[in-house]
Design a protein around this motif. Structure first.
Motif, PDB file in Angstrom:
ATOM      1  N   SER A 183       1.568  11.372  -3.405  1.00  0.00           N
ATOM      2  CA  SER A 183       1.209  13.050  -3.628  1.00  0.00           C
ATOM      3  C   SER A 183      -0.104  13.177  -4.536  1.00  0.00           C
ATOM      4  CB  SER A 183       2.297  13.472  -4.376  1.00  0.00           C
ATOM      5  OG  SER A 183       2.187  14.948  -4.713  1.00  0.00           O
ATOM      6  N   MET A 184      -0.437  12.223  -5.307  1.00  0.00           N
ATOM      7  CA  MET A 184      -1.644  12.390  -6.102  1.00  0.00           C
ATOM      8  C   MET A 184      -2.719  12.195  -5.132  1.00  0.00           C
ATOM      9  SD  MET A 184      -0.997  10.184  -9.669  1.00  0.00           S
ATOM     10  CE  MET A 184      -2.711  10.233  -9.949  1.00  0.00           C
ATOM     11  N   VAL A 185      -2.634  11.149  -4.217  1.00  0.00           N
ATOM     12  CA  VAL A 185      -3.826  10.992  -3.301  1.00  0.00           C
ATOM     13  C   VAL A 185      -3.879  12.021  -2.358  1.00  0.00           C
ATOM     14  CG1 VAL A 185      -4.266   9.426  -1.137  1.00  0.00           C
ATOM     15  CG2 VAL A 185      -3.425   8.360  -3.238  1.00  0.00           C
ATOM     16  N   ASN A 186      -2.787  12.562  -1.832  1.00  0.00           N
ATOM     17  CA  ASN A 186      -2.822  13.961  -0.808  1.00  0.00           C
ATOM     18  C   ASN A 186      -3.501  14.761  -1.402  1.00  0.00           C
ATOM     19  OD1 ASN A 186      -1.834  12.164   0.980  1.00  0.00           O
ATOM     20  ND2 ASN A 186       0.356  12.923   0.907  1.00  0.00           N
ATOM     21  N   LYS A 187      -3.359  15.208  -2.711  1.00  0.00           N
ATOM     22  CA  LYS A 187      -3.837  16.311  -3.532  1.00  0.00           C
ATOM     23  C   LYS A 187      -5.461  16.116  -3.858  1.00  0.00           C
ATOM     24  CE  LYS A 187       0.565  17.843  -5.532  1.00  0.00           C
ATOM     25  NZ  LYS A 187       1.360  17.787  -6.429  1.00  0.00           N
ATOM     26  N   GLY A 188      -5.855  14.859  -3.810  1.00  0.00           N
ATOM     27  CA  GLY A 188      -7.264  14.512  -4.359  1.00  0.00           C
ATOM     28  C   GLY A 188      -7.261  14.165  -5.771  1.00  0.00           C
ATOM     29  N   ASP A 189      -5.993  14.267  -6.577  1.00  0.00           N
ATOM     30  CA  ASP A 189      -5.975  13.774  -7.664  1.00  0.00           C
ATOM     31  C   ASP A 189      -6.007  12.274  -8.447  1.00  0.00           C
ATOM     32  OD1 ASP A 189      -5.744  16.487  -8.279  1.00  0.00           O
ATOM     33  OD2 ASP A 189      -3.606  16.502  -8.279  1.00  0.00           O
ATOM     34  N   PHE A 190      -5.805  11.603  -7.179  1.00  0.00           N
ATOM     35  CA  PHE A 190      -5.873   9.937  -7.527  1.00  0.00           C
ATOM     36  C   PHE A 190      -7.350   9.510  -7.321  1.00  0.00           C
ATOM     37  CE2 PHE A 190      -5.854   5.556  -5.962  1.00  0.00           C
ATOM     38  CZ  PHE A 190      -4.952   5.022  -6.756  1.00  0.00           C
ATOM     39  N   LYS A 191      -7.839   8.800  -8.331  1.00  0.00           N
ATOM     40  CA  LYS A 191      -9.197   8.305  -8.479  1.00  0.00           C
ATOM     41  C   LYS A 191      -9.070   6.988  -8.947  1.00  0.00           C
ATOM     42  CE  LYS A 191     -11.156  12.417  -7.587  1.00  0.00           C
ATOM     43  NZ  LYS A 191     -10.831  12.802  -6.361  1.00  0.00           N
ATOM     44  N   ILE A 192      -9.766   6.077  -8.158  1.00  0.00           N
ATOM     45  CA  ILE A 192      -9.957   4.634  -8.496  1.00  0.00           C
ATOM     46  C   ILE A 192     -11.513   4.663  -9.133  1.00  0.00           C
ATOM     47  CG2 ILE A 192     -10.485   2.291  -7.536  1.00  0.00           C
ATOM     48  CD1 ILE A 192      -9.060   3.285  -5.007  1.00  0.00           C
ATOM     49  N   LEU A 193     -11.537   4.102 -10.355  1.00  0.00           N
ATOM     50  CA  LEU A 193     -12.557   3.821 -11.239  1.00  0.00           C
ATOM     51  C   LEU A 193     -13.423   2.655 -10.784  1.00  0.00           C
ATOM     52  CD1 LEU A 193     -10.812   4.848 -14.619  1.00  0.00           C
ATOM     53  CD2 LEU A 193     -12.076   6.188 -13.206  1.00  0.00           C
ATOM     54  N   PRO A 194     -14.580   2.712 -11.119  1.00  0.00           N
ATOM     55  CA  PRO A 194     -15.221   1.607 -10.552  1.00  0.00           C
ATOM     56  C   PRO A 194     -15.110   0.206 -11.424  1.00  0.00           C
ATOM     57  CG  PRO A 194     -16.673   3.250 -11.152  1.00  0.00           C
ATOM     58  CD  PRO A 194     -15.471   3.727 -11.521  1.00  0.00           C
ATOM     59  N   GLU A 195     -14.559   0.247 -12.596  1.00  0.00           N
ATOM     60  CA  GLU A 195     -14.119  -0.836 -13.235  1.00  0.00           C
ATOM     61  C   GLU A 195     -12.695  -1.378 -12.894  1.00  0.00           C
ATOM     62  OE1 GLU A 195     -13.328   2.590 -15.913  1.00  0.00           O
ATOM     63  OE2 GLU A 195     -14.974   1.916 -14.646  1.00  0.00           O
ATOM     64  N   GLN A 196     -11.836  -0.409 -11.938  1.00  0.00           N
ATOM     65  CA  GLN A 196     -10.724  -0.965 -11.515  1.00  0.00           C
ATOM     66  C   GLN A 196     -10.875  -1.710  -9.993  1.00  0.00           C
ATOM     67  OE1 GLN A 196      -8.919   2.855 -11.602  1.00  0.00           O
ATOM     68  NE2 GLN A 196      -7.359   2.374 -12.919  1.00  0.00           N
ATOM     69  N   GLU A 197     -12.142  -1.556  -9.451  1.00  0.00           N
ATOM     70  CA  GLU A 197     -12.479  -2.176  -8.313  1.00  0.00           C
ATOM     71  C   GLU A 197     -11.934  -1.846  -6.886  1.00  0.00           C
ATOM     72  OE1 GLU A 197     -12.647  -6.187  -8.604  1.00  0.00           O
ATOM     73  OE2 GLU A 197     -14.187  -6.199 -10.277  1.00  0.00           O
ATOM     74  N   ASP A 198     -10.450  -1.402  -7.106  1.00  0.00           N
ATOM     75  CA  ASP A 198      -9.619  -1.189  -5.840  1.00  0.00           C
ATOM     76  C   ASP A 198      -8.502  -0.509  -5.983  1.00  0.00           C
ATOM     77  OD1 ASP A 198      -7.923  -2.972  -6.581  1.00  0.00           O
ATOM     78  OD2 ASP A 198      -8.823  -4.783  -5.540  1.00  0.00           O
ATOM     79  N   CYS A 199      -7.866  -0.061  -4.992  1.00  0.00           N
ATOM     80  CA  CYS A 199      -6.755   0.773  -5.014  1.00  0.00           C
ATOM     81  C   CYS A 199      -5.523  -0.058  -5.640  1.00  0.00           C
ATOM     82  CB  CYS A 199      -6.353   1.409  -3.677  1.00  0.00           C
ATOM     83  SG  CYS A 199      -6.079   0.076  -2.540  1.00  0.00           S
ATOM     84  N   HIS A 200      -5.397  -1.361  -5.464  1.00  0.00           N
ATOM     85  CA  HIS A 200      -4.363  -2.194  -5.843  1.00  0.00           C
ATOM     86  C   HIS A 200      -4.231  -2.265  -7.331  1.00  0.00           C
ATOM     87  CE1 HIS A 200      -4.907  -3.182  -1.521  1.00  0.00           C
ATOM     88  NE2 HIS A 200      -5.990  -3.750  -2.014  1.00  0.00           N
ATOM     89  N   THR A 201      -5.398  -2.525  -7.927  1.00  0.00           N
ATOM     90  CA  THR A 201      -5.515  -2.291  -9.389  1.00  0.00           C
ATOM     91  C   THR A 201      -5.198  -0.843  -9.864  1.00  0.00           C
ATOM     92  OG1 THR A 201      -6.987  -4.011  -9.185  1.00  0.00           O
ATOM     93  CG2 THR A 201      -6.899  -2.736 -11.385  1.00  0.00           C
ATOM     94  N   ALA A 202      -5.685  -0.027  -9.119  1.00  0.00           N
ATOM     95  CA  ALA A 202      -5.451   1.493  -9.819  1.00  0.00           C
ATOM     96  C   ALA A 202      -4.194   1.704  -9.445  1.00  0.00           C
ATOM     97  CB  ALA A 202      -6.355   2.217  -9.064  1.00  0.00           C
ATOM     98  N   ILE A 203      -3.554   1.489  -8.484  1.00  0.00           N
ATOM     99  CA  ILE A 203      -1.857   1.817  -8.147  1.00  0.00           C
ATOM    100  C   ILE A 203      -1.206   0.926  -9.479  1.00  0.00           C
ATOM    101  CG2 ILE A 203      -0.077   1.236  -6.854  1.00  0.00           C
ATOM    102  CD1 ILE A 203      -2.059   2.026  -4.359  1.00  0.00           C
ATOM    103  N   GLU A 204      -1.433  -0.295  -9.418  1.00  0.00           N
ATOM    104  CA  GLU A 204      -0.783  -1.072 -10.417  1.00  0.00           C
ATOM    105  C   GLU A 204      -0.772  -0.776 -11.903  1.00  0.00           C
ATOM    106  OE1 GLU A 204      -0.179  -5.683 -12.290  1.00  0.00           O
ATOM    107  OE2 GLU A 204      -0.333  -5.548 -10.108  1.00  0.00           O
TER     108      GLU A 204
END
Length: 166
Positions: A104-125
């Motif tokens: 839901s956050m992704v669909n609303k544009g509220d999900f952001k991956i930070l450069p230090e997280q590198e990828d969606c897997h880290t951001a999600i976890e």
């Protein structure tokens, strides 16, 4: 031919080997006990920011497109872990509920991956661990990083092909 770490280091240009060694030694000298584990793969030393930005590139931007698909795959994976008895029914429900919130956050544009997280897997976890504690770490039980990437890519491509066919 199987390559060893020694083979890879020998085949690198000297300057790159020296940079990696200096970064590693500097981190060890300055106290490896700090263990700054902000990344899923991070070791006991801190990687030089120049090297990190080169190797990471814009993966965190590209992965923004894959985040919802990674969550969908993680929901299926959690269900499988539940059926095998590795997660309780309650744990599967909690993970699924939080993954739905992330979608839901992704669909609303509220999900952001930070450069230090590198990828969606880290951001999600990171979000799962923040919200669910150690349960959030269990989402990757019996699942390699390559599996995560391939599954998310396949789900993404499947949807894109469907859009093209319409």
């Amino acid at each position: 031919m199987q390559w060893t770490l020694k083979d890879l280091l020998i085949s690198m240009p000297f300057d790159l080997r020296r940079i990696i060694w200096c970064c590693k030694e500097n981190a060890l000298i300055n106290g490896a006990e700090r263990r700054l584990m902000s990344k899923l793969w991070q070791k006991i030393y801190q990687l030089d920011k120049i090297i990190e930005s080169y190797t990471v590139g814009n993966d965190f931007v590209l992965d923004q497109e894959l985040a919802a698909y990674d969550c969908m795959a993680s929901k299926a994976h959690a269900g499988m872990l539940g059926k095998l008895g590795l997660l309780s029914k309650e744990e599967v429900e909690k993970l699924t509920r939080e993954l739905d919130k992330i979608i839901s956050m992704v669909n609303k544009g509220d999900f952001k991956i930070l450069p230090e997280q590198e990828d969606c897997h880290t951001a999600i976890e990171n979000i799962l661990v923040q919200r669910l504690g150690d349960l959030g770490k269990k989402i990757h039980t019996a699942r390699s990083r390559n599996d995560q990437v391939l599954t998310a890519m396949r789900l993404y491509l499947k949807e894109q092909i469907s859009i093209c066919n319409d």
